[in-house]
Design an enzyme around this catalytic site. Structure first.
Site, short mmCIF file in Angstrom:
data_model
loop_
_atom_site.label_atom_id
_atom_site.label_comp_id
_atom_site.label_asym_id
_atom_site.label_seq_id
_atom_site.Cartn_x
_atom_site.Cartn_y
_atom_site.Cartn_z
N LYS A 54 -16.77 -10.34 2.97
CA LYS A 54 -17.47 -8.80 1.70
C LYS A 54 -17.69 -10.10 -0.25
O LYS A 54 -19.22 -9.60 -0.88
CB LYS A 54 -15.73 -8.03 1.33
CG LYS A 54 -16.21 -7.35 2.22
CD LYS A 54 -14.36 -6.52 2.18
CE LYS A 54 -13.99 -5.79 3.31
NZ LYS A 54 -13.02 -4.62 3.77
N GLN A 98 -7.68 -4.08 -0.23
CA GLN A 98 -7.25 -4.68 1.40
C GLN A 98 -6.50 -3.61 2.57
O GLN A 98 -4.92 -4.10 1.61
CB GLN A 98 -8.00 -5.77 1.50
CG GLN A 98 -8.25 -6.26 2.94
CD GLN A 98 -9.68 -6.03 3.48
OE1 GLN A 98 -10.15 -6.20 2.81
NE2 GLN A 98 -8.96 -5.46 5.07
N ASP A 121 -13.87 2.49 -1.93
CA ASP A 121 -13.88 2.61 -0.72
C ASP A 121 -13.10 3.93 -0.54
O ASP A 121 -12.27 4.45 0.97
CB ASP A 121 -12.88 1.17 -0.02
CG ASP A 121 -12.97 0.95 1.12
OD1 ASP A 121 -14.08 1.02 2.03
OD2 ASP A 121 -12.00 0.79 1.93
#
Ligand code: NAP
Length: 282
Positions: A54, A98, A121
């Site tokens: 990323k 994450q 996200d």
């Protein structure tokens, strides 16, 4: 004619130049690139690799990766504290926590600490609700990746039977909502589903989202079905036995090179959008 390969990697590459232009415009306006912060707790090697990928993708388009590494033993309160500091940091346009977090951390509480505007996200409850209702807002990046790949290749979704195997808050549930909003008839399967092979056999579109290598077998797949494999397991294999099932399909996402690269680009795209919203441009 063989199946169409739904090449997420090429699609993601194609998104880079326009995103780089938008990121440059933001940098000009505010004197700083949009920042995507990634919070990683512990040192799970797979997560570390995703975070690196990323970061590299961010650099390619002129988005600043901000990496926050926290020790495995961090508490829920400590992770929430880190998220809150990022919420308050004007240099940070998007926040990614994450997944998975260590078991002792309340992942949902940490997701919900992310401000909706920076939830690029699409993991907090408000983002999920807005996605489910078809309202403007950030989407689960993997779900958006899946739907955008299908749209790009002109795969019909409306009226189709979509079977999603997996119901996680970050993937199975949100992708089911997006497919429902595209007017698919959606069945969501999970570990207690009875007769899974027969449910999958009904599907025009199968989404593998369970995290079990090659779990969905070729003989569960209807001739001509579209196979979307979101799984990414050890040995670079997905959740669908693509080696044997791809030939029966009309189209499929390869692993690697399908859903994964598009997910990263959607995450970055939503970060750029978040920065534009703050500036009132775009
Ligand atoms: P997760 O949180 O572990 O959820 C797995 C889901 O699969 C659960 O809903 C579980 O059901 C279901 N499941 C497990 N075993 C099953 C079985 N035998 N039969 C039917 N359903 C079963 O996993 P996740 O985070 O959603 O990730 C799933 C996969 O997607 C992983 O391979 C992950 O690496 C990949 N992933 C890829 C991306 C990307 O961008 N490409 C992004 C995120 C995740 P229960 O709810 O009943 O336990």
């Amino acid at each position: 004619m063989g199946p169409i390969i739904l090449d997420g990697k090429s699609l993601a590459k194609g998104m880079e130049p326009p995103l780089a232009e938008r990121a440059a415009r933001i940098r000009e306006r505010r004197g700083r690139a949009p920042g995507l912060a990634t919070v990683m707790v512990g040192d799970n090697p797979a997560s570390a690799m995703y975070v690196r990928m990323k970061g590299n993708a961010c650099r390619r388009v002129g988005v600043e990766p901000v990496r926050i590494d926290m020790p495995e033993g961090s508490t829920t309160a400590e992770v929430i504290g880190a998220v809150e500091r990022l919420n308050a940091d004007p240099g940070v346009s998007g926040i990614l926590l994450q997944h998975p977090l260590p078991r002792h951390v309340d992942e949902m509480a940490c997701f919900n600490a992310i401000s909706v505007a920076k939830d690029v996200d699409g993991v907090c409850v408000s983002s999920f609700g807005m996605a489910a209702m078809g309202m403007e807002g950030h989407r689960s990046a993997t779900s958006l990746s899946i739907v955008s790949i299908l749209r790009h290749y002109g795969i019909p979704i409306e009226g189709r039977e979509a079977v999603v195997v997996g119901r996680s808050p970050i993937l199975g549930k949100p992708v089911s909502m997006l497919l429902l909003n595209e007017n698919a008839t959606v069945t969501i399967c999970h570990s207690r589903t009875v007769g899974l092979p027969d449910v999958v056999r009904r599907a025009d579109i199968v989404v593998g989202a369970l995290g079990r290598p090659r779990f969905i077998k070729a003989d569960w797949v209807k001739e001509g079905a579209v196979l979307v494999d979101a799984g990414y397991n050890e040995g670079n294999v997905g959740d669908i036995d693509l080696e044997n099932a791809a030939a029966k399909s009309s189209a499929y996402t390869p692993v690697p090179g399908g859903v994964g690269p598009m997910t990263i680009m959607q995450l970055i795209s939503q970060t750029v959008r978040a920065a534009e919203m703050v500036l009132g441009i775009g």
